[in-house]
Design an enzyme around this catalytic site. Structure first.
Site, PDB file in Angstrom:
ATOM      1  N   TYR A   1       0.594  -1.102   0.132  1.00 28.92           N
ATOM      2  CA  TYR A   1      -0.490  -0.058   0.396  1.00 28.92           C
ATOM      3  C   TYR A   1       1.149   1.092   0.279  1.00 28.92           C
ATOM      4  O   TYR A   1       1.934   1.240   0.652  1.00 28.92           O
ATOM      5  CB  TYR A   1      -1.060  -0.039   0.721  1.00 28.92           C
TER       6      TYR A   1
ATOM      7  N   ASP B   1      -1.043  15.975   7.495  1.00 28.58           N
ATOM      8  CA  ASP B   1      -1.917  14.830   5.977  1.00 28.58           C
ATOM      9  C   ASP B   1      -3.654  15.794   5.292  1.00 28.58           C
ATOM     10  O   ASP B   1      -4.451  15.215   5.940  1.00 28.58           O
ATOM     11  CB  ASP B   1      -2.454  13.606   6.373  1.00 28.58           C
TER      12      ASP B   1
ATOM     13  N   ASP C   1      -3.303   5.935  -2.442  1.00 29.65           N
ATOM     14  CA  ASP C   1      -4.234   7.174  -2.266  1.00 29.65           C
ATOM     15  C   ASP C   1      -3.338   7.690  -2.990  1.00 29.65           C
ATOM     16  O   ASP C   1      -2.530   8.516  -2.998  1.00 29.65           O
ATOM     17  CB  ASP C   1      -3.679   6.913  -0.186  1.00 29.65           C
TER      18      ASP C   1
ATOM     19  N   ASP D   1      -5.912  10.343  -3.012  1.00 28.05           N
ATOM     20  CA  ASP D   1      -6.970  11.776  -1.590  1.00 28.05           C
ATOM     21  C   ASP D   1      -8.183  11.838  -2.623  1.00 28.05           C
ATOM     22  O   ASP D   1      -8.944  10.651  -2.716  1.00 28.05           O
ATOM     23  CB  ASP D   1      -5.716  12.513  -1.818  1.00 28.05           C
TER      24      ASP D   1
ATOM     25  N   HIS E   1      -7.144   4.553  -4.422  1.00 22.65           N
ATOM     26  CA  HIS E   1      -8.741   5.134  -4.176  1.00 22.65           C
ATOM     27  C   HIS E   1      -8.352   6.474  -4.236  1.00 22.65           C
ATOM     28  O   HIS E   1      -8.216   7.240  -3.719  1.00 22.65           O
ATOM     29  CB  HIS E   1      -8.822   4.582  -2.736  1.00 22.65           C
TER      30      HIS E   1
ATOM     31  N   GLU F   1     -11.591   9.386  -2.300  1.00 22.63           N
ATOM     32  CA  GLU F   1     -11.985   9.467  -1.119  1.00 22.63           C
ATOM     33  C   GLU F   1     -13.084  11.037  -1.051  1.00 22.63           C
ATOM     34  O   GLU F   1     -13.407  11.599  -2.360  1.00 22.63           O
ATOM     35  CB  GLU F   1     -11.443   9.754   0.283  1.00 22.63           C
TER      36      GLU F   1
ATOM     37  N   CYS G   1      -6.843  13.327   8.196  1.00 24.41           N
ATOM     38  CA  CYS G   1      -6.741  12.100   8.225  1.00 24.41           C
ATOM     39  C   CYS G   1      -8.196  11.144   8.628  1.00 24.41           C
ATOM     40  O   CYS G   1      -8.566  12.010   9.087  1.00 24.41           O
ATOM     41  CB  CYS G   1      -5.946  11.875   9.513  1.00 24.41           C
TER      42      CYS G   1
ATOM     43  N   ARG H   1     -13.250   5.355  -1.245  1.00 24.34           N
ATOM     44  CA  ARG H   1     -13.332   5.173  -0.536  1.00 24.34           C
ATOM     45  C   ARG H   1     -14.137   7.307   0.321  1.00 24.34           C
ATOM     46  O   ARG H   1     -14.925   7.782  -0.049  1.00 24.34           O
ATOM     47  CB  ARG H   1     -12.386   5.572   1.081  1.00 24.34           C
TER      48      ARG H   1
ATOM     49  N   GLU I   1     -14.705   3.900   5.803  1.00 28.31           N
ATOM     50  CA  GLU I   1     -13.029   4.709   6.497  1.00 28.31           C
ATOM     51  C   GLU I   1     -13.696   4.643   7.875  1.00 28.31           C
ATOM     52  O   GLU I   1     -15.098   5.257   8.784  1.00 28.31           O
ATOM     53  CB  GLU I   1     -12.716   5.804   6.506  1.00 28.31           C
TER      54      GLU I   1
ATOM     55  N   ASN J   1      -9.049   0.035   7.222  1.00 27.59           N
ATOM     56  CA  ASN J   1      -7.813   0.086   7.716  1.00 27.59           C
ATOM     57  C   ASN J   1      -6.932   0.028   8.308  1.00 27.59           C
ATOM     58  O   ASN J   1      -7.939   0.216   9.439  1.00 27.59           O
ATOM     59  CB  ASN J   1      -8.287   2.270   7.029  1.00 27.59           C
TER      60      ASN J   1
END
Length: 316
Positions: free
Chosen positions: A48, A62, A89, A91, A116, A118, A126, A161, A191, A213
């Site tokens: 990952y 983040d 990721d 984002d 992914h 989100e 985060c 996500r 998430e 996760n």
């Protein structure tokens, strides 16, 4: 040597096959390219590539400050170092529909196996912190639809996500997962699920694979892979774990150096030069061109400061 011989498409097919296998796929976070072959050699199913880790390595929080070019380059560096599939990721897609489409192209070209996207608003945070905000359902669906439409390799995994569990509760997460699946998502990343029962609820709501996760210090307990598999989770990520392990060790040993003026006592805890050379495949470079490798690598993994690199000095 230099890079994997497994093509990006072959890795993408392997990721999809793994998700369909009925056996949970374990993806530790590869926080540097060198950790990717270690993950592979120890028998995990994939690596990952965490956005939180990429930000942390740059000294950033983040909150969506990393750029597409930074993320794509790290994805390329890690993906080339392993035969395993990589999941990255992306984002929020670095913007809206057109930005998402370009992000998909850039990450596809970087050789990742899946990505992914989100449904947080920008600036994001985060997924295991409070105070998050999510975009409307229409906008969340638009992001996924744009990603699916933009990909050129149909085997590239587009994962959706959703962070809505921490904002509006489990029922909203179930509803959004269904809508994201309908928009074309190949997998769902719910998430900050609080319990195994919540993962089971998402599993019952959708037909595509789901991700757990297992980040430390988060909203979810650190369930075992078997517990997650038993409730239908298809893939577990440990996104920041290796970075946290490494940084914890670095801080401890720097303290030792500061206190004693030497790291002699820490040598048995260090990765040896021999093991490092195994991971970066030094011998294969020698086979390719003997001029770049003219010394004997010590056998075994024992520590010590003598006999390592007789012609190369001790600067590395």
């Amino acid at each position: 040597m230099l890079s994997t011989r497994v093509t990006p498409n072959e890795k993408r097919k392997a990721l999809r096959a793994g998700l369909a296998s009925g056996t949970i796929q374990r993806f530790p976070g590869a926080f540097t390219p060198l950790t990717a072959p270690l993950i592979e050699q120890l028998g995990f199913e994939g690596a990952y590539i965490s956005g939180a880790v990429m930000a942390a390595e740059l000294g950033l929080p983040d909150i969506g400050l990393t750029t597409l070019s930074e993320v794509a380059e790290r994805g390329r560096q890690i993906s080339r170092m392993t035969d395993l599939p990589t999941l990255i990721d992306a984002d929020t897609g670095f913007g809206e529909a057109m930005n998402v489409a370009r992000a998909v192209h850039e990450l596809e070209d970087a050789g990742v196996s899946g990505l992914h996207l989100e449904d947080q608003v920008n600036p994001k945070r985060c997924g295991h912190l409070d105070g998050k905000e999510v975009v409307s359902l229409d906008l969340a669906v638009q992001r996924i639809a744009a990603a699916v439409r933009a990909r050129r390799d149909s085997d590239l995994l587009i994962m959706a996500r959703t962070d809505i569990r921490g904002v509006q509760g489990l029922g909203a997460a179930v509803d959004r997962a269904k809508a994201l699946e309908a928009a074309g998502a190949d997998a769902i990343f719910p998430e900050a699920m609080a319990t195994l029962e919540e993962f089971a609820a998402i599993r019952a709501a959708v037909d595509v694979p789901i991700l757990a996760n297992m980040t430390e210090f988060g909203k979810s307990a650190l369930f075992t892979h078997q517990q997650l598999q038993d409730v239908g989770v298809n893939i577990a990520i440990h996104p920041v774990s290796l970075l946290r392990i490494a940084m914890g060790a670095i801080e401890r040993e720097l303290g030792l150096l500061n206190e004693t003026g030497t790291l002699d006592d820490a040598v048995p805890r260090m990765q040896t030069r021999a093991r490092l050379y195994e991971l970066n495949d030094y011998a294969a470079y020698n086979a390719f061109d003997e001029g770049v490798f003219d010394f004997e690598v010590p056998s075994g993994f024992a520590g010590g400061t003598t006999g390592e690199g007789s012609t190369g000095g001790d600067a590395s």
